[in-house]
Design a protein around this motif. Structure first.
Motif, PDB file in Angstrom:
ATOM      1  N   GLY A  40       0.824  -1.201   0.000  1.00 61.30           N
ATOM      2  CA  GLY A  40       0.000   0.000   0.000  1.00 61.30           C
ATOM      3  C   GLY A  40       0.856   1.247   0.000  1.00 61.30           C
ATOM      4  N   PRO A  41       0.208   2.405  -0.051  1.00 57.36           N
ATOM      5  CA  PRO A  41       0.952   3.663  -0.054  1.00 57.36           C
ATOM      6  C   PRO A  41       1.699   3.878   1.261  1.00 57.36           C
ATOM      7  CG  PRO A  41      -1.401   4.025  -0.460  1.00 57.36           C
ATOM      8  CD  PRO A  41      -1.225   2.595  -0.161  1.00 57.36           C
ATOM      9  N   LYS A  42       2.934   4.276   1.163  1.00 56.91           N
ATOM     10  CA  LYS A  42       3.753   4.468   2.362  1.00 56.91           C
ATOM     11  C   LYS A  42       3.272   5.660   3.185  1.00 56.91           C
ATOM     12  CE  LYS A  42       6.198   0.961   1.524  1.00 56.91           C
ATOM     13  NZ  LYS A  42       5.747  -0.265   2.158  1.00 56.91           N
ATOM     14  N   LEU A  43       2.740   6.699   2.543  1.00 55.48           N
ATOM     15  CA  LEU A  43       2.202   7.829   3.292  1.00 55.48           C
ATOM     16  C   LEU A  43       1.040   7.398   4.175  1.00 55.48           C
ATOM     17  CD1 LEU A  43       2.232  10.840   3.894  1.00 55.48           C
ATOM     18  CD2 LEU A  43       0.678  11.164   1.974  1.00 55.48           C
ATOM     19  N   ALA A  44       0.210   6.494   3.688  1.00 55.10           N
ATOM     20  CA  ALA A  44      -0.897   5.981   4.496  1.00 55.10           C
ATOM     21  C   ALA A  44      -0.379   5.123   5.647  1.00 55.10           C
ATOM     22  CB  ALA A  44      -1.850   5.168   3.620  1.00 55.10           C
ATOM     23  N   ALA A  45       0.776   4.524   5.471  1.00 56.69           N
ATOM     24  CA  ALA A  45       1.332   3.674   6.523  1.00 56.69           C
ATOM     25  C   ALA A  45       1.934   4.483   7.663  1.00 56.69           C
ATOM     26  CB  ALA A  45       2.402   2.750   5.935  1.00 56.69           C
ATOM     27  N   ILE A  46       2.481   5.659   7.360  1.00 55.74           N
ATOM     28  CA  ILE A  46       3.190   6.393   8.411  1.00 55.74           C
ATOM     29  C   ILE A  46       2.346   7.439   9.115  1.00 55.74           C
ATOM     30  CG2 ILE A  46       5.455   6.015   7.392  1.00 55.74           C
ATOM     31  CD1 ILE A  46       5.364   8.892   6.352  1.00 55.74           C
ATOM     32  N   SER A  47       1.217   7.851   8.554  1.00 56.99           N
ATOM     33  CA  SER A  47       0.455   8.910   9.210  1.00 56.99           C
ATOM     34  C   SER A  47      -1.034   8.802   8.897  1.00 56.99           C
ATOM     35  CB  SER A  47       0.965  10.285   8.772  1.00 56.99           C
ATOM     36  OG  SER A  47       0.576  10.541   7.445  1.00 56.99           O
ATOM     37  N   ARG A  48      -1.809   9.617   9.563  1.00 57.75           N
ATOM     38  CA  ARG A  48      -3.249   9.696   9.323  1.00 57.75           C
ATOM     39  C   ARG A  48      -3.596  10.803   8.335  1.00 57.75           C
ATOM     40  NH1 ARG A  48      -6.340   5.693  11.491  1.00 57.75           N
ATOM     41  NH2 ARG A  48      -7.961   7.165  11.991  1.00 57.75           N
ATOM     42  N   TRP A  49      -2.584  11.493   7.797  1.00 60.79           N
ATOM     43  CA  TRP A  49      -2.822  12.578   6.852  1.00 60.79           C
ATOM     44  C   TRP A  49      -3.471  12.068   5.576  1.00 60.79           C
ATOM     45  CZ3 TRP A  49      -2.499  17.562   8.000  1.00 60.79           C
ATOM     46  CH2 TRP A  49      -1.773  17.929   9.113  1.00 60.79           C
ATOM     47  N   TYR A  50      -3.177  10.860   5.180  1.00 54.40           N
ATOM     48  CA  TYR A  50      -3.746  10.270   3.963  1.00 54.40           C
ATOM     49  C   TYR A  50      -5.260  10.173   4.096  1.00 54.40           C
ATOM     50  CZ  TYR A  50      -3.628   7.195  -0.140  1.00 54.40           C
ATOM     51  OH  TYR A  50      -3.786   6.649  -1.378  1.00 54.40           O
ATOM     52  N   GLU A  51      -5.717   9.607   5.189  1.00 52.65           N
ATOM     53  CA  GLU A  51      -7.155   9.490   5.438  1.00 52.65           C
ATOM     54  C   GLU A  51      -7.787  10.865   5.620  1.00 52.65           C
ATOM     55  OE1 GLU A  51     -10.259   7.467   8.606  1.00 52.65           O
ATOM     56  OE2 GLU A  51      -8.126   7.085   8.802  1.00 52.65           O
ATOM     57  N   GLY A  52      -7.122  11.746   6.327  1.00 49.72           N
ATOM     58  CA  GLY A  52      -7.656  13.091   6.537  1.00 49.72           C
ATOM     59  C   GLY A  52      -7.841  13.848   5.239  1.00 49.72           C
ATOM     60  N   TYR A  54      -8.478  12.616   2.192  1.00 50.47           N
ATOM     61  CA  TYR A  54      -9.628  12.096   1.456  1.00 50.47           C
ATOM     62  C   TYR A  54     -10.943  12.394   2.164  1.00 50.47           C
ATOM     63  CZ  TYR A  54      -6.902   9.853  -2.130  1.00 50.47           C
ATOM     64  OH  TYR A  54      -6.084   9.644  -3.199  1.00 50.47           O
ATOM     65  N   ASP A  55     -10.935  12.436   3.485  1.00 49.99           N
ATOM     66  CA  ASP A  55     -12.169  12.714   4.214  1.00 49.99           C
ATOM     67  C   ASP A  55     -12.490  14.201   4.292  1.00 49.99           C
ATOM     68  OD1 ASP A  55     -12.989  10.149   4.670  1.00 49.99           O
ATOM     69  OD2 ASP A  55     -12.110   9.998   6.658  1.00 49.99           O
ATOM     70  N   LEU A  56     -11.509  15.040   4.527  1.00 54.23           N
ATOM     71  CA  LEU A  56     -11.773  16.467   4.715  1.00 54.23           C
ATOM     72  C   LEU A  56     -11.696  17.269   3.427  1.00 54.23           C
ATOM     73  CD1 LEU A  56      -9.817  16.984   8.041  1.00 54.23           C
ATOM     74  CD2 LEU A  56     -12.275  16.639   7.742  1.00 54.23           C
ATOM     75  N   VAL A  57     -10.647  17.080   2.652  1.00 54.61           N
ATOM     76  CA  VAL A  57     -10.461  17.878   1.442  1.00 54.61           C
ATOM     77  C   VAL A  57     -11.342  17.369   0.298  1.00 54.61           C
ATOM     78  CG1 VAL A  57      -8.774  18.639  -0.274  1.00 54.61           C
ATOM     79  CG2 VAL A  57      -8.128  18.516   2.128  1.00 54.61           C
ATOM     80  N   LEU A  58     -11.409  16.053   0.138  1.00 53.51           N
ATOM     81  CA  LEU A  58     -12.188  15.484  -0.963  1.00 53.51           C
ATOM     82  C   LEU A  58     -13.602  15.086  -0.557  1.00 53.51           C
ATOM     83  CD1 LEU A  58      -9.456  13.350  -2.753  1.00 53.51           C
ATOM     84  CD2 LEU A  58     -10.217  15.669  -3.259  1.00 53.51           C
ATOM     85  N   GLY A  59     -14.025  15.482   0.611  1.00 51.95           N
ATOM     86  CA  GLY A  59     -15.427  15.309   1.010  1.00 51.95           C
ATOM     87  C   GLY A  59     -15.859  13.889   1.311  1.00 51.95           C
ATOM     88  N   GLY A  60     -15.058  13.137   2.031  1.00 51.75           N
ATOM     89  CA  GLY A  60     -15.474  11.807   2.460  1.00 51.75           C
ATOM     90  C   GLY A  60     -15.272  10.710   1.442  1.00 51.75           C
ATOM     91  N   GLN A  61     -14.262  10.817   0.613  1.00 49.75           N
ATOM     92  CA  GLN A  61     -14.005   9.827  -0.435  1.00 49.75           C
ATOM     93  C   GLN A  61     -13.030   8.731  -0.007  1.00 49.75           C
ATOM     94  OE1 GLN A  61     -15.648   9.900  -3.459  1.00 49.75           O
ATOM     95  NE2 GLN A  61     -16.810  11.476  -2.391  1.00 49.75           N
ATOM     96  N   TYR A  62     -12.694   8.668   1.273  1.00 49.62           N
ATOM     97  CA  TYR A  62     -11.703   7.691   1.726  1.00 49.62           C
ATOM     98  C   TYR A  62     -12.200   6.262   1.550  1.00 49.62           C
ATOM     99  CZ  TYR A  62      -8.079   5.541   4.579  1.00 49.62           C
ATOM    100  OH  TYR A  62      -7.043   4.759   5.018  1.00 49.62           O
ATOM    101  N   THR A  63     -13.469   6.029   1.776  1.00 51.31           N
ATOM    102  CA  THR A  63     -14.019   4.679   1.606  1.00 51.31           C
ATOM    103  C   THR A  63     -13.859   4.206   0.170  1.00 51.31           C
ATOM    104  OG1 THR A  63     -15.631   5.154   3.331  1.00 51.31           O
ATOM    105  CG2 THR A  63     -16.068   3.253   1.926  1.00 51.31           C
ATOM    106  N   LEU A  64     -14.122   5.076  -0.792  1.00 55.24           N
ATOM    107  CA  LEU A  64     -13.944   4.708  -2.195  1.00 55.24           C
ATOM    108  C   LEU A  64     -12.466   4.498  -2.534  1.00 55.24           C
ATOM    109  CD1 LEU A  64     -16.528   7.158  -3.781  1.00 55.24           C
ATOM    110  CD2 LEU A  64     -16.825   4.730  -3.246  1.00 55.24           C
TER     111      LEU A  64
END
Length: 81
Positions: A40-52, A54-64
């Motif tokens: 998987g993406p290394k940025l998603a592995a090291i922090s919660r910024w990846y999820e944040g 997709y959820d905050l900037v892209l309006g809740g698209q993290y599930t997709l």
């Protein structure tokens, strides 16, 4: 009198401690954590910024995005959207 007026705790020592802490944390999450071997993406592995992002900037698209990543890295979820 502030905490940083003491010569034992200067701004450079404080900044160095922060850099060492996060460097150690990133190293642990990438190489020593029990889930470190999963693809998987290394940025998603090291922090919660990846999820944040997709959820905050892209309006809740993290599930997709998770569904897309499962398809990309070979794990297909048992549901469809």
């Amino acid at each position: 009198m502030t905490i940083f007026s003491n010569t034992l705790l200067s701004w450079s020592n404080f900044a160095g401690a922060i850099v060492v802490y996060y460097g150690t944390l990133f190293f642990y999450r990438l190489f020593s954590h029990p889930l470190a071997g999963f693809p998987g993406p290394k940025l998603a592995a090291i922090s919660r910024w990846y999820e944040g992002y997709y959820d905050l900037v892209l309006g809740g698209q993290y599930t997709l995005k998770i569904r897309e990543l499962h398809g990309q890295y070979g794990a297909n979820p048992p549901f469809s959207l």
